[in-house]
Scaffold this active site. Structure first.
Site, PDB file in Angstrom:
ATOM      1  N   PRO A  64      58.160  34.250  48.292  1.00 46.13           N
ATOM      2  CA  PRO A  64      59.549  34.733  48.289  1.00 46.13           C
ATOM      3  C   PRO A  64      60.180  34.676  49.683  1.00 46.13           C
ATOM      4  O   PRO A  64      59.535  35.002  50.684  1.00 46.13           O
ATOM      5  CB  PRO A  64      59.424  36.176  47.799  1.00 46.13           C
ATOM      6  N   TYR A  98      49.986  37.193  38.467  1.00 48.21           N
ATOM      7  CA  TYR A  98      50.255  38.571  38.918  1.00 48.21           C
ATOM      8  C   TYR A  98      51.643  39.011  38.456  1.00 48.21           C
ATOM      9  O   TYR A  98      51.797  40.046  37.809  1.00 48.21           O
ATOM     10  CB  TYR A  98      50.148  38.609  40.439  1.00 48.21           C
TER      11      TYR A  98
HETATM   12  P1  NAD Z   1      43.630  47.107  45.996  1.00 43.75           P
HETATM   13  O1  NAD Z   1      43.170  45.724  45.684  1.00 43.75           O
HETATM   14  O2  NAD Z   1      43.127  47.762  47.227  1.00 43.75           O
HETATM   15  O3  NAD Z   1      43.330  48.077  44.783  1.00 43.75           O
HETATM   16  C1  NAD Z   1      43.189  47.643  43.439  1.00 43.75           C
HETATM   17  C2  NAD Z   1      41.942  48.302  42.869  1.00 43.75           C
HETATM   18  O4  NAD Z   1      41.813  47.925  41.486  1.00 43.75           O
HETATM   19  C3  NAD Z   1      40.662  47.848  43.558  1.00 43.75           C
HETATM   20  O5  NAD Z   1      39.862  48.968  43.861  1.00 43.75           O
HETATM   21  C4  NAD Z   1      39.983  46.950  42.531  1.00 43.75           C
HETATM   22  O6  NAD Z   1      38.590  46.916  42.670  1.00 43.75           O
HETATM   23  C5  NAD Z   1      40.450  47.569  41.229  1.00 43.75           C
HETATM   24  N1  NAD Z   1      40.451  46.655  40.089  1.00 43.75           N
HETATM   25  C6  NAD Z   1      40.919  45.391  40.027  1.00 43.75           C
HETATM   26  N2  NAD Z   1      40.746  44.874  38.794  1.00 43.75           N
HETATM   27  C7  NAD Z   1      40.150  45.861  38.051  1.00 43.75           C
HETATM   28  C8  NAD Z   1      39.713  45.932  36.707  1.00 43.75           C
HETATM   29  N3  NAD Z   1      39.847  44.906  35.862  1.00 43.75           N
HETATM   30  N4  NAD Z   1      39.136  47.087  36.287  1.00 43.75           N
HETATM   31  C9  NAD Z   1      38.974  48.129  37.128  1.00 43.75           C
HETATM   32  N5  NAD Z   1      39.375  48.114  38.420  1.00 43.75           N
HETATM   33  C10 NAD Z   1      39.964  46.996  38.874  1.00 43.75           C
HETATM   34  O7  NAD Z   1      45.227  47.035  46.010  1.00 43.75           O
HETATM   35  P2  NAD Z   1      46.316  48.151  46.319  1.00 43.75           P
HETATM   36  O8  NAD Z   1      47.176  47.615  47.375  1.00 43.75           O
HETATM   37  O9  NAD Z   1      45.699  49.484  46.484  1.00 43.75           O
HETATM   38  O10 NAD Z   1      47.152  48.113  44.961  1.00 43.75           O
HETATM   39  C11 NAD Z   1      47.052  49.135  43.975  1.00 43.75           C
HETATM   40  C12 NAD Z   1      48.073  48.879  42.874  1.00 43.75           C
HETATM   41  O11 NAD Z   1      49.391  48.896  43.416  1.00 43.75           O
HETATM   42  C13 NAD Z   1      47.901  47.506  42.189  1.00 43.75           C
HETATM   43  O12 NAD Z   1      48.156  47.656  40.809  1.00 43.75           O
HETATM   44  C14 NAD Z   1      48.991  46.677  42.815  1.00 43.75           C
HETATM   45  O13 NAD Z   1      49.435  45.656  41.942  1.00 43.75           O
HETATM   46  C15 NAD Z   1      50.073  47.719  43.074  1.00 43.75           C
HETATM   47  N6  NAD Z   1      50.957  47.269  44.181  1.00 43.75           N
HETATM   48  C16 NAD Z   1      50.524  47.325  45.478  1.00 43.75           C
HETATM   49  C17 NAD Z   1      51.348  46.873  46.493  1.00 43.75           C
HETATM   50  C18 NAD Z   1      50.942  46.910  47.939  1.00 43.75           C
HETATM   51  O14 NAD Z   1      51.695  46.400  48.785  1.00 43.75           O
HETATM   52  N7  NAD Z   1      49.824  47.477  48.314  1.00 43.75           N
HETATM   53  C19 NAD Z   1      52.617  46.355  46.176  1.00 43.75           C
HETATM   54  C20 NAD Z   1      53.000  46.299  44.834  1.00 43.75           C
HETATM   55  C21 NAD Z   1      52.172  46.788  43.849  1.00 43.75           C
HETATM   56  N1  UDP Z   2      52.002  35.666  55.722  1.00 40.60           N
HETATM   57  C1  UDP Z   2      51.905  35.063  56.975  1.00 40.60           C
HETATM   58  N2  UDP Z   2      50.686  35.010  57.578  1.00 40.60           N
HETATM   59  C2  UDP Z   2      49.571  35.536  57.031  1.00 40.60           C
HETATM   60  C3  UDP Z   2      49.660  36.150  55.769  1.00 40.60           C
HETATM   61  C4  UDP Z   2      50.891  36.198  55.139  1.00 40.60           C
HETATM   62  O1  UDP Z   2      52.897  34.586  57.515  1.00 40.60           O
HETATM   63  O2  UDP Z   2      48.502  35.435  57.676  1.00 40.60           O
HETATM   64  C5  UDP Z   2      53.321  35.734  55.077  1.00 40.60           C
HETATM   65  C6  UDP Z   2      53.342  35.273  53.624  1.00 40.60           C
HETATM   66  O3  UDP Z   2      53.530  33.877  53.530  1.00 40.60           O
HETATM   67  C7  UDP Z   2      54.533  36.054  53.099  1.00 40.60           C
HETATM   68  C8  UDP Z   2      54.487  37.356  53.900  1.00 40.60           C
HETATM   69  O4  UDP Z   2      53.706  37.084  55.051  1.00 40.60           O
HETATM   70  O5  UDP Z   2      55.731  35.375  53.393  1.00 40.60           O
HETATM   71  C9  UDP Z   2      53.883  38.507  53.142  1.00 40.60           C
HETATM   72  O6  UDP Z   2      52.646  38.077  52.605  1.00 40.60           O
HETATM   73  P1  UDP Z   2      51.646  39.057  51.877  1.00 40.60           P
HETATM   74  O7  UDP Z   2      50.544  38.206  51.344  1.00 40.60           O
HETATM   75  O8  UDP Z   2      51.294  40.192  52.756  1.00 40.60           O
HETATM   76  O9  UDP Z   2      52.494  39.695  50.682  1.00 40.60           O
HETATM   77  P2  UDP Z   2      53.524  39.125  49.593  1.00 40.60           P
HETATM   78  O10 UDP Z   2      53.794  37.671  49.822  1.00 40.60           O
HETATM   79  O11 UDP Z   2      52.854  39.384  48.308  1.00 40.60           O
HETATM   80  O12 UDP Z   2      54.743  39.924  49.828  1.00 40.60           O
END
Ligand code: NAD
Ligand code: UDP
Length: 323
Positions: A274, A145
């Site tokens: 992290p 990722y």
């Molecule tokens: P999500 O998993 O709900 O949405 C991702 C969408 O992309 C899903 O609908 C999935 O089916 C689609 N998808 C995955 N692979 C695909 C492919 N190969 N072709 C077409 N569609 C595909 O996640 P989200 O939280 O809505 O995240 C949306 C975007 O924001 C992502 O790119 C993610 O990396 C980025 N992002 C989200 C967060 C967060 O905290 N939610 C943080 C950092 C970055």
């Molecule tokens: N985490 C936790 N319990 C859970 C799921 C996640 O303590 O049931 C912790 C995880 O180890 C991380 C933080 O919560 O330290 C955020 O995790 P998440 O998967 O939401 O996002 P990311 O690590 O990508 O920031």
């Protein structure tokens, strides 16, 4: 002005809210998704709108569309989802952005890439400004990722420099809200689901690691602003909430708001998790005039209300059979 807008990952958590907002603004919206981590119910209410179109497609495969703007959100975002098929995750970020940049170049479309705070890895600079180059383990379980998103940033900036494509980068920090997949394994969804079901709340490690949680409405507002600043500021720009909470504090807050008698239990900390994360959002304030408006308490209340309103049986756990 009405635009033709492609939202990849448009049926996902963030994408579906973005589509909704763009449709309401009157744009012609194409939502493209392969439904790896989402379900049609996130956007089914939009299907009757004449300016909304839903395409089942995988962005690792070429597609020819004519649009003015592309929001590239397609990518699994939760650790359990992106580690399910790590090679596919890397392809989605790298091959996917090449396909989208190809459309942007051919059509002269603007492109916004949803990057992530994960490009900073386990940061040794705190809070993280955009100038910090990060501390990512390139061979660890999160690398598919983190490195995929880093490579996508590189490709965007190379298309900006060598092909004059109008690409923009937002680095999104942990965002939560209604329509996040209840079984995505992320901390907010896990804690709320567990508290509602009176199950133990699973703290990974001792819970002293920190995160900053941004509410989905604030996030959608920021990325629309970033898409619409004049050409010449490609970013990257951090989008997130500056409030920093330990995971244990989050668990206590969720428990307090949901009620019930869940116990807090400790589980092993995943590799490369992290230890701390908080965005420096000075650049977003300066360039976008944006800062988050929703407190964690208020955002959680709305998210909890949504979790209570859904039938968890309608959602499948994160083990879809995708290759
Ligand atoms: P999500 O998993 O709900 O949405 C991702 C969408 O992309 C899903 O609908 C999935 O089916 C689609 N998808 C995955 N692979 C695909 C492919 N190969 N072709 C077409 N569609 C595909 O996640 P989200 O939280 O809505 O995240 C949306 C975007 O924001 C992502 O790119 C993610 O990396 C980025 N992002 C989200 C967060 C967060 O905290 N939610 C943080 C950092 C970055
Ligand atoms: N985490 C936790 N319990 C859970 C799921 C996640 O303590 O049931 C912790 C995880 O180890 C991380 C933080 O919560 O330290 C955020 O995790 P998440 O998967 O939401 O996002 P990311 O690590 O990508 O920031």
């Amino acid at each position: 002005m009405i635009s033709r807008i492609l939202v990849t990952g448009g049926a996902g958590f963030l994408g579906s809210h973005l589509c909704e907002r763009l449709v309401d603004e009157g744009h012609d919206v194409i939502c493209l998704d392969n439904f790896f981590t989402s379900q049609k119910s996130n956007v089914s209410h939009l299907l009757k709108r004449p300016n909304f179109e839903l395409l089942r497609h995988d962005i690792t495969l070429p597609i020819f569309l004519e649009v003015d703007q592309i929001y590239n959100l397609a990518c699994p975002a939760a650790p359990g989802h992106y580690q399910f098929n790590p090679i596919k995750t890397m392809k989605t970020s790298v091959v996917g952005i090449i396909n989208m940049l190809g459309i942007a170049k051919r059509c002269g479309a603007r492109l916004l890439q949803a990057s992530t705070s994960e490009v900073y890895g386990d940061p040794d600079v705190h809070p993280q400004p955009e100038s910090y180059r990060g501390n990512v383990n390139p061979i660890g379980p999160r690398a598919c990722y983190d490195e995929g998103k880093r490579a996508a940033e590189t490709l965007c900036m190379d298309y900006v420099r060598s092909n004059n494509v109008d690409a923009r980068l937002v680095r999104i920090f942990n965002t939560y809200g209604p329509r996040m997949h209840p079984y995505d394994g992320r901390v907010v969804s896990n804690f709320i689901r567990q508290a509602i079901n009176n199950e133990p709340i699973t703290i990974f490690g001792d819970g002293s690691q920190t995160r900053s949680f941004c509410y989905r409405d604030d996030l959608v507002e920021a990325i629309i602003r970033m898409m619409n600043v004049p050409q010449g500021f490609p970013g990257p720009v951090n989008i997130g909430n500056q409030g920093e909470f330990t995971i244990r504090e989050l668990a206590e807050l969720v428990l307090e708001q949901v009620g019930g008698d869940s116990k807090l239990i400790e589980k092993p900390l995943p590799m490369d998790d992290p230890t701390r994360r908080r965005p420096d959002i000075s650049l977003a304030k300066e360039k976008l005039g944006w800062e988050p408006q929703t407190s964690l308490r208020d955002g959680l209340a709305q998210t909890i209300e949504w979790f209570r309103s859904i039938d968890l049986g309608d959602y499948r756990p994160p083990t879809p059979n995708f290759a």
